[in-house]
Design a protein around this motif. Structure first.
Motif, PDB file in Angstrom:
ATOM      1  N   TRP A  64      -1.687   8.278   0.600  1.00 27.28           N
ATOM      2  CA  TRP A  64      -2.415   7.879   2.052  1.00 27.28           C
ATOM      3  C   TRP A  64      -3.608   9.081   1.695  1.00 27.28           C
ATOM      4  CZ3 TRP A  64      -3.622   4.919   5.605  1.00 27.28           C
ATOM      5  CH2 TRP A  64      -4.663   5.060   6.534  1.00 27.28           C
ATOM      6  N   GLY A  67      -6.685   8.520   0.015  1.00 29.52           N
ATOM      7  CA  GLY A  67      -6.170   8.322  -1.223  1.00 29.52           C
ATOM      8  C   GLY A  67      -6.099   6.716  -1.415  1.00 29.52           C
ATOM      9  N   ALA A  68      -5.627   6.211  -2.477  1.00 25.55           N
ATOM     10  CA  ALA A  68      -5.714   5.028  -2.924  1.00 25.55           C
ATOM     11  C   ALA A  68      -4.805   3.868  -2.009  1.00 25.55           C
ATOM     12  CB  ALA A  68      -4.893   4.743  -4.406  1.00 25.55           C
ATOM     13  N   GLY A  69      -4.105   4.538  -1.060  1.00 28.44           N
ATOM     14  CA  GLY A  69      -3.329   3.727  -0.111  1.00 28.44           C
ATOM     15  C   GLY A  69      -3.962   3.389   1.161  1.00 28.44           C
ATOM     16  N   SER A  84       0.758  -1.241   0.091  1.00 23.64           N
ATOM     17  CA  SER A  84      -0.047  -0.117   0.097  1.00 23.64           C
ATOM     18  C   SER A  84       0.898   1.083  -0.177  1.00 23.64           C
ATOM     19  CB  SER A  84      -0.980   0.033   1.074  1.00 23.64           C
ATOM     20  OG  SER A  84      -0.024   0.098   2.552  1.00 23.64           O
ATOM     21  N   TYR A 125       1.039   3.744  -2.957  1.00 26.10           N
ATOM     22  CA  TYR A 125      -0.013   4.767  -3.069  1.00 26.10           C
ATOM     23  C   TYR A 125      -0.027   5.704  -2.212  1.00 26.10           C
ATOM     24  CZ  TYR A 125      -1.119   0.765  -6.304  1.00 26.10           C
ATOM     25  OH  TYR A 125      -1.386  -0.161  -7.151  1.00 26.10           O
ATOM     26  N   SER A 137      -5.136  11.809  -1.354  1.00 23.98           N
ATOM     27  CA  SER A 137      -5.158  12.576  -2.564  1.00 23.98           C
ATOM     28  C   SER A 137      -4.544  13.931  -2.611  1.00 23.98           C
ATOM     29  CB  SER A 137      -6.611  12.828  -3.192  1.00 23.98           C
ATOM     30  OG  SER A 137      -6.758  13.182  -4.609  1.00 23.98           O
TER      31      SER A 137
END
Length: 179
Positions: free
Chosen positions: A38, A47-49, A33, A36, A40
């Motif tokens: 944490w 975010g994506a992580g 993770s 990506y 955006s």
């Protein structure tokens, strides 16, 4: 929920292996993770992580706690695969359980293969419908209701609330704008 039944047998190898796989899988998701963000960078939203990092950490910690429990107490829940007496399960029941397990695993693999084409939410919805209707043999109306609720809740949670970009497959507007 079934109450735990304690046993003197601790550290059963298959159980420890299963819990070890859960722990390792969680650790891998957690480590992966970090590729990506944490949050955006555009607007500071989740975010994506965030999801794989949180879920991976929780899975790794849960797996480690289950390993600890198995090593310390060796508790057994009814139906966890630990057979007290061979006479409790007939050959026909054992065959049905193995067949059900194989069908579920194959269904998960097929679902993963469908995600790039259908998108995540439709693929998971079809998987839920199949598992409830065919594997669990629930009435069709109940199965459809469960599948639709799973899709609606997943949409609300991941797309609306968390704003996580999910694969849309053929339902992606970018695909249709190219045609």
């Amino acid at each position: 929920m079934t109450a735990p039944v304690t046993t003197t047998e601790t550290g059963r190898r298959p159980v420890l292996l299963a819990y070890g796989v859960l722990t390792a899988l969680g650790a891998l998701f957690f480590a992966g993770s970090f590729a990506y963000p944490w949050t955006s960078p555009e607007d500071g939203t989740v975010g994506a992580g965030a999801l794989p990092r949180t879920a991976g950490l929780l899975l790794a910690v849960l797996g480690a706690l289950l390993i600890r429990q198995e090593l310390r107490t060796g508790s057994v829940l009814e139906g966890d695969g630990h057979v007290e007496e061979a006479a409790e399960v007939t050959a026909d029941e054992a065959h049905r359980m193995r067949t059900k397990l194989i069908v579920v695993v194959v269904t998960m693999v097929v679902t993963a293969l469908l995600v790039p084409f259908l998108g995540l939410l439709p693929a998971l919805t079809l998987m839920t419908l199949f598992l409830t209707a065919v594997v669990e043999r629930q009435p069709l109306t109940r199965s459809v209701l469960v599948a639709v609720l799973v899709m609606a809740l997943s949409y609300l949670l991941f797309i609306v609330v968390l704003r996580i970009p999910l694969p849309f497959g053929l339902f992606d507007p970018a695909v249709w704008s190219q045609l």
